[in-house]
Design a protein around this motif. Structure first.
Motif, short mmCIF file in Angstrom:
data_model
loop_
_atom_site.label_atom_id
_atom_site.label_comp_id
_atom_site.label_asym_id
_atom_site.label_seq_id
_atom_site.Cartn_x
_atom_site.Cartn_y
_atom_site.Cartn_z
N GLU A 53 -56.21 -95.57 -5.78
CA GLU A 53 -56.99 -96.44 -5.26
C GLU A 53 -57.67 -97.19 -6.23
OE1 GLU A 53 -60.12 -95.77 -2.50
OE2 GLU A 53 -60.67 -94.04 -3.25
N LYS A 54 -57.92 -96.72 -7.40
CA LYS A 54 -58.52 -97.33 -8.38
C LYS A 54 -57.78 -96.95 -9.74
CE LYS A 54 -62.71 -97.50 -6.11
NZ LYS A 54 -63.86 -96.76 -5.73
N PRO A 55 -57.75 -97.81 -10.78
CA PRO A 55 -57.01 -97.28 -12.11
C PRO A 55 -57.69 -96.29 -12.78
CG PRO A 55 -58.24 -99.39 -12.61
CD PRO A 55 -58.44 -99.15 -10.96
N PRO A 90 -59.70 -93.91 -14.85
CA PRO A 90 -60.91 -93.94 -15.57
C PRO A 90 -60.72 -94.17 -17.20
CG PRO A 90 -60.75 -91.74 -14.88
CD PRO A 90 -59.59 -92.51 -14.26
N ALA A 117 -67.21 -106.29 -17.43
CA ALA A 117 -67.97 -105.26 -16.49
C ALA A 117 -69.16 -105.94 -16.03
CB ALA A 117 -68.21 -103.90 -17.38
N ARG A 118 -69.66 -105.42 -15.08
CA ARG A 118 -71.11 -105.99 -14.29
C ARG A 118 -72.20 -105.95 -15.79
NH1 ARG A 118 -72.44 -103.76 -9.29
NH2 ARG A 118 -74.48 -104.58 -9.93
N ARG A 178 -68.68 -95.36 -7.18
CA ARG A 178 -67.59 -96.02 -6.91
C ARG A 178 -66.69 -96.40 -8.19
NH1 ARG A 178 -69.85 -100.65 -2.57
NH2 ARG A 178 -70.20 -99.25 -1.15
N GLU A 179 -67.39 -95.78 -9.08
CA GLU A 179 -66.27 -96.04 -10.53
C GLU A 179 -65.24 -95.07 -10.29
OE1 GLU A 179 -68.94 -94.64 -13.51
OE2 GLU A 179 -70.02 -96.64 -13.80
N PRO A 180 -64.15 -95.33 -11.26
CA PRO A 180 -62.85 -94.69 -10.73
C PRO A 180 -63.06 -93.19 -11.31
CG PRO A 180 -62.67 -96.59 -12.17
CD PRO A 180 -64.00 -96.62 -11.87
N LEU A 181 -62.38 -92.43 -10.66
CA LEU A 181 -62.41 -90.85 -10.48
C LEU A 181 -61.17 -90.27 -10.99
CD1 LEU A 181 -64.20 -89.95 -7.45
CD2 LEU A 181 -65.30 -90.28 -9.70
N THR A 182 -61.19 -89.38 -12.08
CA THR A 182 -59.91 -88.57 -12.23
C THR A 182 -59.23 -88.00 -11.14
OG1 THR A 182 -61.21 -87.90 -14.23
CG2 THR A 182 -58.83 -87.07 -14.11
N GLU A 228 -59.31 -88.45 -7.25
CA GLU A 228 -59.99 -89.62 -6.37
C GLU A 228 -60.11 -88.89 -5.14
OE1 GLU A 228 -56.76 -92.62 -6.21
OE2 GLU A 228 -58.41 -93.77 -7.52
N ASN A 229 -61.31 -89.36 -4.33
CA ASN A 229 -61.75 -88.86 -2.92
C ASN A 229 -60.50 -89.38 -2.07
OD1 ASN A 229 -64.00 -88.14 -4.34
ND2 ASN A 229 -64.97 -90.10 -3.78
N ASP A 243 -66.53 -99.55 0.24
CA ASP A 243 -65.57 -99.08 -0.80
C ASP A 243 -64.16 -98.22 -0.25
OD1 ASP A 243 -64.75 -98.22 -3.29
OD2 ASP A 243 -65.88 -96.44 -3.38
N ASP A 287 -57.52 -101.28 -7.14
CA ASP A 287 -58.28 -101.85 -7.74
C ASP A 287 -59.27 -103.27 -6.98
OD1 ASP A 287 -59.86 -101.93 -9.84
OD2 ASP A 287 -58.50 -103.17 -11.16
N ARG A 288 -59.47 -102.73 -5.71
CA ARG A 288 -60.08 -103.91 -4.91
C ARG A 288 -59.20 -104.92 -4.77
NH1 ARG A 288 -65.52 -102.69 -6.52
NH2 ARG A 288 -65.94 -100.50 -5.84
#
Lengths: 341, 315
Positions: free
Chosen positions: A99-101, A103, B5-6, B22-26, B28-29, B86, B110-111
């Protein structure tokens, strides 16, 4: 007694006949992903059977496929966990997009980069520090911290200082200055991490509302960005040749008036004579850029504030921000001034 | 060029915790789903969304308000709604004359919306209309894809991948027999119609270790007619499939498995030094504790030095 035994025996005999088969026959083998509990049945749908009774056909098809998965699942060795028999599922094979790139490691700040280069390790600092004055443990940072400005009730005026200057005010200002400096460095680190100054040099900057001229310019730049400067690129039928010319160098005539030549040479010598440090153009551009962006933000905010009915000069937050901005600007000027001297 | 980045920092501790979560995780949930109603949705289509929501209850957000969104024209508002909670999967329902009982299912990477498929729902029978015992929540369903059409086109392959993504539930390491309760089947009738059926699985005795499976339809039932679709480019899809470095299993060198499942390894040895070879141990050759530290030649010298004063005493 005897009748019961017979009953049981009779029942057993019956049930064995009643049991339905667990075998399923298909022309093509199904694919399984046990970890995902997935069955993919590549066999074609039999249209004529489907049309006879749609629900029955689909239900039977699904039942058969579930049966096939269960047959496959029961081949896995079982384990006993919390008094129940469980299958240890293998890892899913089907690849599902994230869902996200992935890390990325956090970009190093300028200080961290320096620390790494030097091989320095961060000194271990305890959270609580002993305060001699109040005889108690106090946090190093945060609320009720040690050496808090709030708790200072007397400041000795230094001998060299002007006695009329408010030392408390000076202290507060210094603190604000430190905060502003930290913020400035943080922004610079973000800029460094994203290599913004590189893009600033480019003739075509990304914008929200590109004009046709800008678009054509960008297209021309993109076309000419190959190793052969776009010479071998395929062209569209009615495409015009991109006109993008580099700057032509102009040389001064070898033979000219002596006075101008003398002036030029003297100028160089004069510059050499001065101990003025060399101007770092990248830094100056970076600073100017930041200044411009901040100015823009400020103006936008002011506009917004203007549209609202109330013109509160006592808006504390805005005042602090303005002060911050002014200080950053003032600092930049001050730094330049020092260098010149 | 990626976005900067913000720049503004979260102002509260809670805010920074949310940003960090909400950061990317190795690893993922599980993906969460947003259910969004269009401004023109009718009751029947809303019911479809609700039924899908019931199937995915624990990991979804159902937006109660209607939104004026057309996902095939502008996804920005939808993306914003999803970023807010999210979530990375969405189900969107709308209804109009041109496209009655319309649902759009999609996912983001990626949103940003990567794949979306639009279906017209026909032959719909709601979850409530089946008067049977239902299943528990958090049950990982068995997914069945039947029909040759699933393998035929790139769109159908992607749709299959998407439907697995959408309905698979949380990944499981262990599965009890009682966890084998729910099955969702997708039967492809050609490349434009998919029959979605949902069943409760009953395991019956079969006289063997493996039980006999029986299914009972619990709903919802819908025939999905594929309308419009937008799938991610192969490049983007490949990028989304990429796994982080930590997750990849490194291939072990010189290790093979034969057909019987025995692992065979090849070991490369250095040339052995036979001078240091351990031969048979004998008591007489053993070095004494004190002698072991110093070399052979010095040992004898040391002994002599010690012996001298002793002799003198005696004389």
């Amino acid at each position: 007694m005897t009748t019961r035994v017979e009953d049981i025996l009779g029942l057993n005999g019956e049930t064995e006949e009643v049991f339905k088969t667990i075998n399923v026959e298909k022309p093509l083998d199904c694919e399984f992903d046990i970890g995902e509990l997935l069955v993919v049945d590549p066999n074609a749908i039999e249209e004529y059977k489907f049309k006879q009774n749609e629900t029955d056909y689909v239900d039977n098809l699904s039942r058969d496929n579930v049966q096939l998965l269960i047959n496959e699942l029961f081949k896995i060795p079982t384990e006993v966990k919390e008094d129940t028999v469980v299958f240890q599922l293998p890892k899913p094979v089907t690849r599902i997009p994230r869902e996200k790139p992935c890390p990325k490691p956090k970009p190093l700040t300028k200080w961290e980069e320096y620390r790494k280069k030097k091989g320095l390790r961060p000194a271990k600092k305890e959270k609580l520090v002993w305060d001699e004055a109040s005889k108690e443990w106090k946090p190093r940072y945060g609320m009720k911290r040690i050496n808090s400005e709030k708790e200072v009730w007397a400041i000795p005026v230094p001998e060299t200082a002007d006695p009329m200057v408010d030392q408390f005010k000076l202290m507060r200002e210094k603190k604000k200055e430190r905060i502003a400096k930290n913020e400035f460095q943080r922004l610079r680190n973000i800029q460094r991490a994203h290599k913004i100054d590189k893009f600033a040099v480019s003739s075509v900057m990304p914008t929200d509302k590109p004009t046709p001229e800008l678009m054509s310019k960008a297209a021309a730049v993109a076309k000419g960005s190959t190793a052969s400067l776009g010479k071998f690129d395929r062209k569209l039928a009615l495409e015009k040749e991109a006109k993008i010319k580099g700057k032509k160098r102009k040389f001064v005539d070898n033979i000219g008036s002596i006075s101008t030549e003398k002036e030029r040479t003297m100028k160089i010598l004069d510059e050499l004579n001065h101990s003025r440090p060399k101007l770092n153009y990248a830094r100056v551009v970076e600073k100017q850029m930041k200044k411009d962006v901040k100015e823009e933000i400020r103006q936008k905010k002011e506009k917004k504030r203007g549209t609202r009915s109330s013109k509160k000069l006592g808006n504390k937050k805005a005042a602090i921000k303005m002060a911050k901005l002014n200080r950053i600007k003032g600092k930049a000027k001050g730094a330049k001034g020092k260098k010149r001297r | 060029m990626t976005a900067v980045a913000r720049v503004d920092r979260p102002k509260t501790r809670k805010g920074s915790r949310i940003v960090k979560a909400r950061e990317p995780l190795t690893i993922e949930n599980p993906k969460k789903t947003s259910f969004v109603k269009a401004a023109n949705i009718n009751q029947r289509t809303a019911q479809i969304l609700k039924d899908l929501y019931t199937l995915k209850k624990t990991e979804s957000v159902f937006y109660q308000k209607k939104n004026d969104i057309r996902p095939f024209e502008d996804v920005s508002h939808l993306e914003k709604l999803m970023a807010k909670k999210d979530t990375s999967l969405f189900a969107f329902g709308s209804h109009n004359k041109k496209r009655p009982q319309n649902i759009v299912l999609g996912r983001t990477f990626d949103r940003m919306v990567s794949d979306q498929f639009e279906f017209g729902v026909e032959n719909y029978k709601a979850l409530d209309e089946f008067k049977v015992a239902k299943i528990g929540i958090m049950v990982k369903p068995v997914l069945i894809f039947a029909g040759e059409a699933w393998q035929q086109t790139n769109e159908m392959k992607r749709l299959k991948n998407f439907l697995i993504d959408f309905f698979r539930g949380e990944p499981r390491e262990y599965l009890g027999v009682s966890g084998l309760e729910h099955a969702i089947s997708f039967t492809a009738m050609g490349s434009s119609t998919i029959l979605l059926r949902s069943y409760k699985i009953h395991l019956k005795r079969s006289g063997q270790k493996t039980p006999r499976a029986e299914v009972e339809e619990i709903g919802p039932r819908m025939d999905l007619k594929l309308r419009r679709h937008k799938i991610a480019s192969d490049d983007l899809f490949k990028q989304a499939l990429r796994q982080p470095k930590g997750l990849k299993v490194k291939k072990k060198k010189n290790l093979e498995q034969d057909d019987l499942g025995t692992s065979l390894g090849r070991v490369h040895m250095e040339r052995q030094d036979f001078g240091r070879l351990q031969t048979r141990k004998m008591k007489g050759l053993k070095k004494k504790k004190g002698q072991a530290a110093s070399g052979g030649g010095e040992e004898s010298g040391g002994d002599a030095a010690e012996a001298e004063p002793m002799e003198a005493d005696e004389v």
